[in-house]
Every structure is written in C-alpha cells, then in structure tokens.
Scaffold this motif. Structure first.
Motif, PDB file in Angstrom:
ATOM      1  N   LEU A   1      -6.577   0.077   6.482  1.00  0.00           N
ATOM      2  CA  LEU A   1      -5.915   1.015   6.917  1.00  0.00           C
ATOM      3  C   LEU A   1      -6.601   1.520   8.416  1.00  0.00           C
ATOM      4  O   LEU A   1      -5.876   2.482   9.221  1.00  0.00           O
TER       5      LEU A   1
ATOM      6  N   HIS B   1      -5.817   8.175   1.522  1.00  0.00           N
ATOM      7  CA  HIS B   1      -5.996   8.078   2.553  1.00  0.00           C
ATOM      8  C   HIS B   1      -4.781   8.014   3.599  1.00  0.00           C
ATOM      9  O   HIS B   1      -4.750   8.653   4.609  1.00  0.00           O
TER      10      HIS B   1
ATOM     11  N   ARG C   1       0.929  -1.043   0.202  1.00  0.00           N
ATOM     12  CA  ARG C   1      -0.163   0.139  -0.010  1.00  0.00           C
ATOM     13  C   ARG C   1       0.674   1.203  -0.180  1.00  0.00           C
ATOM     14  O   ARG C   1       0.733   2.376  -0.908  1.00  0.00           O
TER      15      ARG C   1
ATOM     16  N   VAL D   1      -6.657   4.950  -1.895  1.00  0.00           N
ATOM     17  CA  VAL D   1      -5.632   4.259  -0.558  1.00  0.00           C
ATOM     18  C   VAL D   1      -4.364   5.498  -0.738  1.00  0.00           C
ATOM     19  O   VAL D   1      -4.054   5.700   0.180  1.00  0.00           O
TER      20      VAL D   1
ATOM     21  N   ARG E   1     -16.107  -0.678   4.102  1.00  0.00           N
ATOM     22  CA  ARG E   1     -15.397  -1.322   2.997  1.00  0.00           C
ATOM     23  C   ARG E   1     -13.588  -1.312   2.957  1.00  0.00           C
ATOM     24  O   ARG E   1     -13.261  -1.570   4.627  1.00  0.00           O
ATOM     25  N   ASP E   2     -13.236  -2.289   1.598  1.00  0.00           N
ATOM     26  CA  ASP E   2     -11.843  -2.422   1.691  1.00  0.00           C
ATOM     27  C   ASP E   2     -10.610  -1.828   2.577  1.00  0.00           C
ATOM     28  O   ASP E   2     -10.108  -2.552   3.687  1.00  0.00           O
ATOM     29  N   HIS E   3     -11.088  -0.857   2.141  1.00  0.00           N
ATOM     30  CA  HIS E   3     -10.030   0.271   2.540  1.00  0.00           C
ATOM     31  C   HIS E   3      -9.731   0.745   3.499  1.00  0.00           C
ATOM     32  O   HIS E   3      -8.891   0.778   4.126  1.00  0.00           O
ATOM     33  N   LYS E   4     -11.123   0.542   3.998  1.00  0.00           N
ATOM     34  CA  LYS E   4     -11.338   0.994   6.064  1.00  0.00           C
ATOM     35  C   LYS E   4     -10.767  -0.005   6.937  1.00  0.00           C
ATOM     36  O   LYS E   4      -9.975  -0.132   7.921  1.00  0.00           O
TER      37      LYS E   4
ATOM     38  N   SER F   1      -4.915   2.852  -7.506  1.00  0.00           N
ATOM     39  CA  SER F   1      -6.094   2.633  -5.954  1.00  0.00           C
ATOM     40  C   SER F   1      -5.111   3.872  -5.586  1.00  0.00           C
ATOM     41  O   SER F   1      -4.577   4.372  -4.403  1.00  0.00           O
TER      42      SER F   1
END
Length: 375
Positions: free
Chosen positions: A307, A279, A166, A276, A301-304, A273
C-alpha cells in the motif's frame, strides 16, 4: 541560548500556539516529519496527564523573553535517564524547531538534567542527536496529497493485477457479510473499546506484549480519542459490514498527517483481508479530509509494502553525556535492541522468530482458556 524546562501543563496558550506554528513552518519548509502528530503539543500533554515524568524544554535564542525557537519533549527518571515521549508507542520523535535552527545536544541534555536520551523513531534532520545510532530504518508512508485517484493510479502503475485484487476485497466481504460502509471519524466510545479488545487479542495471539494491559496506555488512548483541536485529533475509523464492525483503526492526525497506530480486525473475517480494505478506505478518507499522507510506522509488514508509496527514514539510538549512569543504561539496553533489529531487518530470521512468537501466543491462549474453564 535560553533553555527553560516545564511540565506540559505549565506551557501557556502562547507557547502551544508557537509550537504548532513551528510545525506548520517545518512542513512548508520540507521537513514534513516535524509536522507529525506524535510531535504535537497535544500528544505530549496527553502523555503528561498519564505519566508524571514528562517535561518540555523550550529553547529561545533571544533570552528568556524571546520567541520560542524550538520545543523538546522528553521523559526523565530520578537519575537522569531520558527517553522520547511515549518511547515504544510514538512513531516520530525529536526536537521541533524553526527552519535552520541549530542546537548543541550536550548543552540541551545538561539543561534538562539528562545524562542520556533514548529514541527509536528519531525524525530526519536531527543531526545533533545522532551521536550513537543503532541504525536508520524506513518508515512506510502513503502519499495522498494529489487525491485518491492519483494514489490508486500509482498503485496500478506498480502492480495492476495486485491492485485489482486488493480493491476487490471489499466486494467479496460485502457478498458474505452485507453492505460495506466506512466511518472515517467514529465518535462512539464503545467502538474504541471494541478495537482495544481486538488489539489485545491480536497481541496475545501473535505472542506480543499486550500494550493495552498497561492502564496508562488505555488511559492515554481514551484521552486522545476525546482530544480535538483545529490542528490535532484522535481519529477512530471503522469498517462495517451489514451492522457489524469488521475492522477498525485508531490513530492521531495533525494538520497534514495521519499517523497510523492501532489497527485491528475481527478474526472471523480474516480471509477477506479486512485490514487492507480498512487501510484503503482510510487513505481515501484522508485524501478527502485534505491530509497529505498517512504514516504507516516503522516495521516491515505485507500490507505496508503493497500500500505504501514511499518511505521516510527514522533512527534508533542514544545521545549521551559522559556519566556512569549513562554508560550503565547503554550497556543494559544496547545488546537487546541490536539483537531485535538484526532479527527484524533480515527476512530469513524474521519469519522463524514470528512463527515462534505465534506458537508462544497459541500456548498462552490455550493456558488462559484452560484456567478459565470450569473444573
């Protein structure tokens, strides 16, 4: 107990100062959710400029001339149906109060002329309102109180390889689109309009209702963008590659918390991405700005998931008085909310529902494109 009701613009400067002081005391006392910017007087005043149904109840324990002990912002229609300010938009709701303050929900509803009060992001510690809960849900947060390096160390401890991947997204984006730079507090209104256009397109593409199709929500967002006090601000953050914006986010911040609200990106860069990267840059900017955490908002959500450092809890439901209007409103709203929460809470149902919405979004986009095409 004295309970007086005002329009937001009728609150005095002393009232607003007392409100902010209660938020600061709540944060210092461990009730960090009450310091959320969605519970700040500036947010309620901004919604009040866009909607005439906003009111604030001021609660005083020592009579009408005493110091405020609590503030309760809400919206009310003509028949007494109440809702949290910005219901459907705000990610934290409730009564802002001094540590240890107790109140009677029925007394408060009567004083406000409400037969029912609906919420979907009720903060923790609001037990008098927890009469009829549909459920309590995690709301992910990113803790940056100890700084950016400490946050990255926590991510690496959980997933070293995933964190390396990431953090490497930004380098890949730079190789394709040019040097990446980030503006934590972008003051160009044109960039805010670009973000809203991206977000509207995303809503349509994914089959969701376009919030920015509602003029009052656009007006609210623009007002908050221009709102800036010592303890509150609308914050537009933008990620650029070369001279081109590739991702942006608009949210609101208080003294300690950045509430993440409207993120979007240019879909031309989706495979890199950019959301990401955005964020991660926001987390670093927030840490450098002295904030303690970012509230990512309820919803999986995947990013939540990758992260976040933890979760706070928010609740959905109603507080009601015995009244036929309250019963009718509950009967109309409860089944829809219960069905939605069932789908959202179960991955085996959520994925097919998401695919269906995206299919509907593609069909809607195709129909709109055909309608605009010359015959």
């Amino acid at each position: 107990m004295d309970i007086s009701v005002y329009r937001p613009e009728e609150l005095t400067a002393a009232d607003r100062t007392a409100w902010r002081t209660l938020q600061s005391k709540a944060y210092a006392g461990g009730a960090s959710q009450l310091a959320n910017p969605f519970l700040a007087p500036e947010f309620t005043r901004a919604v009040g400029r866009c909607r005439r149904d906003v009111r604030v109840a001021v609660l005083r324990e020592d009579g009408s001339t005493g110091e405020p002990a609590a503030f309760f912002p809400y919206q009310r229609n003509a028949v007494g149906v109440g809702r949290a300010v910005g219901l459907g938009l705000s990610d934290c709701q409730g009564l802002v109060h001094a540590p240890g303050f107790r109140w009677d929900a029925q007394e408060l509803l009567r004083a406000c002329g409400l037969v029912i009060w609906e919420f979907d992001h009720l903060a923790e510690g609001q037990q008098p309102f927890e009469q009829s809960l549909l459920g309590t849900f995690p709301s992910p947060v990113i803790d940056v109180a100890d700084g950016w390096d400490a946050y990255v160390a926590r991510l690496r401890a959980r997933s070293g390889r995933g964190t390396r991947v990431r953090l490497g997204y930004e380098r890949k984006l730079a190789r394709v689109a040019g040097d990446v730079h980030y503006v934590h507090d972008e003051r160009d209104p044109a960039m805010l309009r670009t973000l809203m256009e991206w977000k509207s397109a995303q809503y349509r593409r994914t089959g969701r209702s376009d919030r920015f199709a509602h003029p009052w929500i656009r007006e609210l967002t623009e007002q908050l963008f221009h709102t800036r006090t010592d303890s509150f601000a609308g914050l537009l953050s933008v990620l650029y590659a070369g001279d081109r914006p590739v991702a942006a986010h608009f949210g609101v911040r208080s003294e300690h918390i950045l509430a993440c609200w409207f993120p979007a990106y240019d879909p031309a860069f989706a495979k890199y991405s950019p959301g990401v990267v955005q964020h991660l840059r926001m987390a670093r900017g927030a840490a450098e700005d002295g904030l303690s955490h970012l509230d990512l908002g309820r919803g999986q959500r995947d990013h939540k998931d990758v992260l976040k450092t933890g979760d706070v809890q928010v609740s959905e439901g109603w507080t009601t008085r015995r009244h036929p209007v309250a019963a009718a409103h509950w009967a109309r709203r409860a089944p829809v909310r219960a069905l939605r929460n069932t789908v959202v809470s179960h991955p085996e149902l959520r994925a097919p529902a998401d695919r269906l919405l995206r299919s509907m979004g593609r069909a809607r986009t195709w129909t709109a494109t055909r309608a605009r095409s010359p015959r």
